[in-house]
Design a protein around this motif. Structure first.
Motif, PDB file in Angstrom:
ATOM      1  N   UNK A   1       0.819  -1.223   0.000  1.00  0.00           N
ATOM      2  CA  UNK A   1       0.000   0.000   0.000  1.00  0.00           C
ATOM      3  C   UNK A   1       0.855   1.276   0.000  1.00  0.00           C
ATOM      4  N   UNK A   2       1.907   1.396   0.849  1.00  0.00           N
ATOM      5  CA  UNK A   2       2.731   2.618   0.799  1.00  0.00           C
ATOM      6  C   UNK A   2       3.441   2.802  -0.537  1.00  0.00           C
ATOM      7  N   UNK A   3       3.909   1.687  -1.125  1.00  0.00           N
ATOM      8  CA  UNK A   3       4.553   1.769  -2.431  1.00  0.00           C
ATOM      9  C   UNK A   3       3.538   2.196  -3.488  1.00  0.00           C
ATOM     10  N   UNK A   4       2.324   1.648  -3.405  1.00  0.00           N
ATOM     11  CA  UNK A   4       1.278   2.021  -4.355  1.00  0.00           C
ATOM     12  C   UNK A   4       0.953   3.508  -4.269  1.00  0.00           C
ATOM     13  N   UNK A   5       1.076   4.083  -3.063  1.00  0.00           N
ATOM     14  CA  UNK A   5       0.812   5.518  -2.901  1.00  0.00           C
ATOM     15  C   UNK A   5       1.787   6.333  -3.749  1.00  0.00           C
ATOM     16  N   UNK A   6       3.057   5.935  -3.763  1.00  0.00           N
ATOM     17  CA  UNK A   6       4.039   6.656  -4.575  1.00  0.00           C
ATOM     18  C   UNK A   6       3.710   6.524  -6.061  1.00  0.00           C
ATOM     19  N   UNK A   7       3.286   5.328  -6.468  1.00  0.00           N
ATOM     20  CA  UNK A   7       2.900   5.120  -7.869  1.00  0.00           C
ATOM     21  C   UNK A   7       1.703   5.997  -8.242  1.00  0.00           C
ATOM     22  N   UNK A   8       0.718   6.061  -7.358  1.00  0.00           N
ATOM     23  CA  UNK A   8      -0.480   6.854  -7.648  1.00  0.00           C
ATOM     24  C   UNK A   8      -0.151   8.343  -7.705  1.00  0.00           C
ATOM     25  N   UNK A   9       0.693   8.811  -6.778  1.00  0.00           N
ATOM     26  CA  UNK A   9       1.080  10.225  -6.801  1.00  0.00           C
ATOM     27  C   UNK A   9       1.764  10.554  -8.119  1.00  0.00           C
ATOM     28  N   UNK A  10       2.678   9.699  -8.545  1.00  0.00           N
ATOM     29  CA  UNK A  10       3.377   9.934  -9.824  1.00  0.00           C
ATOM     30  C   UNK A  10       2.404   9.859 -10.993  1.00  0.00           C
ATOM     31  N   UNK A  11       1.473   8.912 -10.917  1.00  0.00           N
ATOM     32  CA  UNK A  11       0.470   8.770 -11.979  1.00  0.00           C
ATOM     33  C   UNK A  11      -0.386  10.027 -12.085  1.00  0.00           C
ATOM     34  N   UNK A  12      -0.865  10.517 -10.939  1.00  0.00           N
ATOM     35  CA  UNK A  12      -1.723  11.698 -10.955  1.00  0.00           C
ATOM     36  C   UNK A  12      -0.945  12.941 -11.379  1.00  0.00           C
ATOM     37  N   UNK A  13       0.335  13.020 -11.011  1.00  0.00           N
ATOM     38  CA  UNK A  13       1.145  14.170 -11.422  1.00  0.00           C
ATOM     39  C   UNK A  13       1.279  14.201 -12.934  1.00  0.00           C
ATOM     40  N   UNK A  14       1.566  13.035 -13.532  1.00  0.00           N
ATOM     41  CA  UNK A  14       1.645  12.963 -14.988  1.00  0.00           C
ATOM     42  C   UNK A  14       0.313  13.253 -15.632  1.00  0.00           C
ATOM     43  N   UNK A  15      -0.764  12.820 -14.983  1.00  0.00           N
ATOM     44  CA  UNK A  15      -2.096  13.038 -15.521  1.00  0.00           C
ATOM     45  C   UNK A  15      -2.428  14.528 -15.576  1.00  0.00           C
ATOM     46  N   UNK A  16      -2.045  15.271 -14.541  1.00  0.00           N
ATOM     47  CA  UNK A  16      -2.283  16.719 -14.516  1.00  0.00           C
ATOM     48  C   UNK A  16      -1.555  17.386 -15.681  1.00  0.00           C
ATOM     49  N   UNK A  17      -0.273  17.021 -15.861  1.00  0.00           N
ATOM     50  CA  UNK A  17       0.510  17.622 -16.929  1.00  0.00           C
ATOM     51  C   UNK A  17      -0.074  17.292 -18.299  1.00  0.00           C
ATOM     52  N   UNK A  18      -0.488  16.041 -18.486  1.00  0.00           N
ATOM     53  CA  UNK A  18      -1.034  15.632 -19.772  1.00  0.00           C
ATOM     54  C   UNK A  18      -2.338  16.347 -20.082  1.00  0.00           C
ATOM     55  N   UNK A  19      -3.194  16.516 -19.062  1.00  0.00           N
ATOM     56  CA  UNK A  19      -4.459  17.214 -19.297  1.00  0.00           C
ATOM     57  C   UNK A  19      -4.215  18.668 -19.688  1.00  0.00           C
ATOM     58  N   UNK A  20      -3.282  19.315 -19.000  1.00  0.00           N
ATOM     59  CA  UNK A  20      -2.980  20.705 -19.330  1.00  0.00           C
ATOM     60  C   UNK A  20      -2.415  20.820 -20.738  1.00  0.00           C
ATOM     61  N   UNK A  21      -1.532  19.901 -21.094  1.00  0.00           N
ATOM     62  CA  UNK A  21      -0.952  19.901 -22.428  1.00  0.00           C
ATOM     63  C   UNK A  21      -2.027  19.673 -23.483  1.00  0.00           C
TER      64      UNK A  21
END
Length: 354
Positions: A205-225
């Motif tokens: 679960x803690x490792x998955x949190x890091x994956x999700x944070x990175x996923x959502x960060x990329x998602x924000x950038x992609x949506x803006x782009x």
């Protein structure tokens, strides 16, 4: 609110150093002397972080808060940070059972693709990319979500008494600090769910949190782009806005590729466009290509840097796109002879061809 073209930012960095701040985060325009800022940061012993001009401070704060409150857990390297599909497959192998990773709204972010047996409820969830509304309502009424979100460990879910074909699930919330950002669902596979599965979910679960944070960060950038590219192609924003994204040189030509899956159903079209967008994003990262993309209606538009030489790249993209979906995909290509200035006309051309 500090103007980077004035000594005010240098003074701020020095003040931050005296206050023992860990970092100063800045949005910098072109023409600013970055070397002077770096020298000031080194002298002040603070990290200097540069973020995109179009990233909202509120979004940045939320992402920083998630990262700073999430325990750092070392993975085994089998799943690159942010690759949720690889993470789901890795957990599925260790759990010997199918896995889905979902957001707090019960939308499927990733699922394992092994050959384990699955029940019809998981199949419906994967096909719809979210837990069916009927099941969401039932889980809410039975207090399942409340137990998962408020609990401090995995929760066993069983409906064998009323649904004979339903396989048990073990589910755990994924948190960044005190905020729930997702969940991991393990369906019973060839062996019954037990203490070993419980321990596994506690560990991942803690490792998955890091994956999700990175996923959502990329998602924000992609949506803006994607929103910026859409605005440019519609003529609402000057084409020059794409210069920083594409790292364009003055004499470089532009090619526009359009992909359109042949679908009758609106929901199916959206699903296939999302899949095509993922294929393009992966191709962009692995091949290190200068391209940006956006989708609208039933079409995916891809802006590539280069003229006739990129036709081979476009052909490979079309091939991968057609291999990723189960419906025919139309493709059209147009060269923007005057670079970005005729990009809107190129968009009209490819749409007419489609």
């Amino acid at each position: 609110g500090v103007d980077g073209r004035t000594p005010e930012l240098l003074d701020l960095i020095t003040t931050a150093g005296h206050a023992r701040a860990a970092a100063v985060i800045v949005k910098l325009d072109d023409g600013i002397d970055v070397d002077a800022l770096v020298s000031a940061a080194k002298a002040a012993q603070v990290a200097l972080l540069r973020v995109p001009r179009n990233l909202e401070w509120g979004q940045l704060h939320a992402l920083a808060r998630m990262v700073s409150t999430t325990p750092l857990v070392r993975g085994d390297g089998s799943a690159p940070l942010g690759d949720l599909s690889a993470l789901a497959n890795a957990i599925a192998v260790m759990a010997n059972g199918p896995v889905t990773i979902e957001d707090p709204q019960s939308r499927v972010l990733a699922y394992s693709t092994g050959d384990q047996e699955i029940d019809e409820y998981r199949r419906d969830t994967i096909l719809g990319r979210r837990v069916p509304d009927g099941w969401v309502k039932r889980l809410q009424q039975d207090g399942v979500f409340q137990r998962v979100w408020r609990g401090d460990g995995p929760v066993l879910i069983s409906y064998r008494d009323t649904e004979p074909d339903y396989r048990d699930r073990l589910v755990t919330a994924v948190r960044a600090g005190d905020e729930v950002i997702g969940s991991i669902w393990v369906q019973e596979g060839s062996e019954a769910l037990g203490p070993a599965h419980h321990r596994l979910l506690l560990e991942v679960a803690p490792l998955a949190a890091l994956h999700l944070v990175r996923h959502f960060a990329g998602d924000v950038e992609q949506r803006q782009e994607a929103e910026l590219v859409k605005a440019v192609l519609s003529g609402r924003v000057p084409p020059s806005s794409l210069v920083p994204l594409l790292a364009l040189q003055p004499a470089q030509r532009i090619t526009l590729l359009a992909l359109r899956p042949e679908c009758v159903d609106e929901a199916e079209a959206v699903m296939h466009l999302g899949r095509l967008g993922s294929v393009v994003s992966l191709f962009r990262r692995t091949e290190r290509l200068q391209l940006v993309q956006t989708s609208s209606a039933h079409t995916l538009h891809i802006v590539l840097v280069g003229g006739s030489r990129v036709e081979g790249v476009a052909a490979e993209l079309v091939h991968r796109a057609r291999s990723s979906v189960r419906v025919p995909v139309r493709a059209a290509l147009a060269h923007s002879g005057a670079g970005l200035d005729t990009l809107v006309e190129a968009r009209v051309d490819v749409d007419d061809v489609l």
